[in-house]
Design a protein around this motif. Structure first.
Motif, PDB file in Angstrom:
ATOM      1  N   TYR A  26      -6.612 -11.021  -7.141  1.00  0.00           N
ATOM      2  CA  TYR A  26      -5.217 -10.987  -7.572  1.00  0.00           C
ATOM      3  C   TYR A  26      -4.457  -9.869  -6.857  1.00  0.00           C
ATOM      4  O   TYR A  26      -3.291 -10.024  -6.500  1.00  0.00           O
ATOM      5  N   ARG A  27      -5.136  -8.765  -6.632  1.00  0.00           N
ATOM      6  CA  ARG A  27      -4.534  -7.661  -5.866  1.00  0.00           C
ATOM      7  C   ARG A  27      -4.316  -8.100  -4.419  1.00  0.00           C
ATOM      8  O   ARG A  27      -3.259  -7.833  -3.829  1.00  0.00           O
ATOM      9  N   TYR A  28      -5.297  -8.806  -3.843  1.00  0.00           N
ATOM     10  CA  TYR A  28      -5.160  -9.317  -2.474  1.00  0.00           C
ATOM     11  C   TYR A  28      -3.985 -10.288  -2.372  1.00  0.00           C
ATOM     12  O   TYR A  28      -3.233 -10.277  -1.401  1.00  0.00           O
ATOM     13  N   MET A  29      -3.838 -11.165  -3.384  1.00  0.00           N
ATOM     14  CA  MET A  29      -2.728 -12.127  -3.360  1.00  0.00           C
ATOM     15  C   MET A  29      -1.390 -11.410  -3.428  1.00  0.00           C
ATOM     16  O   MET A  29      -0.450 -11.766  -2.705  1.00  0.00           O
ATOM     17  N   ASP A  30      -1.298 -10.402  -4.282  1.00  0.00           N
ATOM     18  CA  ASP A  30      -0.046  -9.656  -4.398  1.00  0.00           C
ATOM     19  C   ASP A  30       0.310  -8.991  -3.066  1.00  0.00           C
ATOM     20  O   ASP A  30       1.446  -9.069  -2.605  1.00  0.00           O
ATOM     21  N   GLN A  31      -0.675  -8.380  -2.427  1.00  0.00           N
ATOM     22  CA  GLN A  31      -0.428  -7.735  -1.140  1.00  0.00           C
ATOM     23  C   GLN A  31      -0.034  -8.766  -0.088  1.00  0.00           C
ATOM     24  O   GLN A  31       0.873  -8.535   0.720  1.00  0.00           O
ATOM     25  N   ALA A  32      -0.693  -9.929  -0.094  1.00  0.00           N
ATOM     26  CA  ALA A  32      -0.369 -10.985   0.873  1.00  0.00           C
ATOM     27  C   ALA A  32       1.068 -11.469   0.687  1.00  0.00           C
ATOM     28  O   ALA A  32       1.774 -11.746   1.665  1.00  0.00           O
ATOM     29  N   THR A  33       1.518 -11.557  -0.569  1.00  0.00           N
ATOM     30  CA  THR A  33       2.906 -11.963  -0.824  1.00  0.00           C
ATOM     31  C   THR A  33       3.870 -10.936  -0.255  1.00  0.00           C
ATOM     32  O   THR A  33       4.838 -11.284   0.423  1.00  0.00           O
ATOM     33  N   HIS A  34       3.604  -9.650  -0.497  1.00  0.00           N
ATOM     34  CA  HIS A  34       4.466  -8.596   0.043  1.00  0.00           C
ATOM     35  C   HIS A  34       4.481  -8.658   1.572  1.00  0.00           C
ATOM     36  O   HIS A  34       5.548  -8.552   2.191  1.00  0.00           O
ATOM     37  N   ASP A  35       3.314  -8.846   2.182  1.00  0.00           N
ATOM     38  CA  ASP A  35       3.232  -8.926   3.649  1.00  0.00           C
ATOM     39  C   ASP A  35       3.992 -10.136   4.178  1.00  0.00           C
ATOM     40  O   ASP A  35       4.680 -10.051   5.197  1.00  0.00           O
ATOM     41  N   MET A  36       3.874 -11.275   3.488  1.00  0.00           N
ATOM     42  CA  MET A  36       4.562 -12.492   3.925  1.00  0.00           C
ATOM     43  C   MET A  36       6.075 -12.277   3.931  1.00  0.00           C
ATOM     44  O   MET A  36       6.754 -12.644   4.891  1.00  0.00           O
ATOM     45  N   PHE A  37       6.596 -11.674   2.884  1.00  0.00           N
ATOM     46  CA  PHE A  37       8.036 -11.426   2.835  1.00  0.00           C
ATOM     47  C   PHE A  37       8.452 -10.449   3.940  1.00  0.00           C
ATOM     48  O   PHE A  37       9.454 -10.680   4.626  1.00  0.00           O
ATOM     49  N   LYS A  38       7.678  -9.394   4.129  1.00  0.00           N
ATOM     50  CA  LYS A  38       8.019  -8.408   5.153  1.00  0.00           C
ATOM     51  C   LYS A  38       7.972  -9.024   6.553  1.00  0.00           C
ATOM     52  O   LYS A  38       8.866  -8.802   7.368  1.00  0.00           O
ATOM     53  N   GLN A  39       6.946  -9.834   6.833  1.00  0.00           N
ATOM     54  CA  GLN A  39       6.821 -10.473   8.146  1.00  0.00           C
ATOM     55  C   GLN A  39       7.946 -11.470   8.411  1.00  0.00           C
ATOM     56  O   GLN A  39       8.197 -11.841   9.557  1.00  0.00           O
ATOM     57  N   ASN A  40       8.620 -11.911   7.355  1.00  0.00           N
ATOM     58  CA  ASN A  40       9.726 -12.853   7.490  1.00  0.00           C
ATOM     59  C   ASN A  40      11.083 -12.188   7.245  1.00  0.00           C
ATOM     60  O   ASN A  40      12.034 -12.822   6.799  1.00  0.00           O
ATOM     61  N   ASP A  41      11.140 -10.897   7.537  1.00  0.00           N
ATOM     62  CA  ASP A  41      12.376 -10.109   7.458  1.00  0.00           C
ATOM     63  C   ASP A  41      13.008 -10.104   6.073  1.00  0.00           C
ATOM     64  O   ASP A  41      14.223 -10.096   5.927  1.00  0.00           O
ATOM     65  N   LEU A  42      12.163 -10.125   5.039  1.00  0.00           N
ATOM     66  CA  LEU A  42      12.639 -10.037   3.655  1.00  0.00           C
ATOM     67  C   LEU A  42      11.829  -8.970   2.913  1.00  0.00           C
ATOM     68  O   LEU A  42      11.255  -9.233   1.863  1.00  0.00           O
TER      69      LEU A  42
END
Length: 138
Positions: A26-42
């Motif tokens: 669940y911690r990995y998923m949360d971090q992946a979500t943050h990374d996905m938004f950052k990588q997409n300029d959000l």
């Protein structure tokens, strides 16, 4: 919108048998979500600080197929599957060496304004929906 993240499982994320302790997914998923938004300029930090928008977690599930162990190299492929009004659904696929599917996680998150005294879910702006659906370039 999607992204892939790769990391080596640290010893501290495992139990006595050196198997990843399930809450860490669940911690990995949360971090992946943050990374996905950052990588997409959000960047979520920017959204919060400049737009008063946060994306709280409403629901999270994870189906485990096999285990991850200390020093496994894992890739998390995250993608937004669905966007509906004020909420969006994210799928996370965990794979280890040899393209072995380890787990499939799901998150449901809301688009929430914190501009007022009390946080309130609001409609996801059309421009953001288009980006989430992969219809906009970075």
């Amino acid at each position: 919108m999607e992204c892939k993240n790769q990391f080596v499982v640290p010893f501290g994320d495992t139990d006595a048998a050196q198997i990843v302790y399930y809450p860490n997914y669940y911690r990995y998923m949360d971090q992946a979500t943050h990374d996905m938004f950052k990588q997409n300029d959000l960047s979520l930090k920017t959204l919060q600080n400049e737009k008063q928008i946060i994306i709280p977690l409403l629901e999270a599930t994870c189906k485990f197929k096999t285990s991850l162990q200390h020093e496994d190299i894992v890739t998390v492929h995250s993608m937004i599957e669905r966007v509906e009004g004020k909420v969006f659904h994210i799928r996370h696929e965990f794979k280890k060496e040899g393209d072995v599917l380890v787990a499939i996680g799901q998150e449901v998150r809301a688009w929430v304004s914190i501009a007022q005294a009390s946080p309130k879910a609001i409609e996801i702006p059309e421009m953001i929906k288009r980006k989430m659906k992969g219809m906009d370039e970075k």
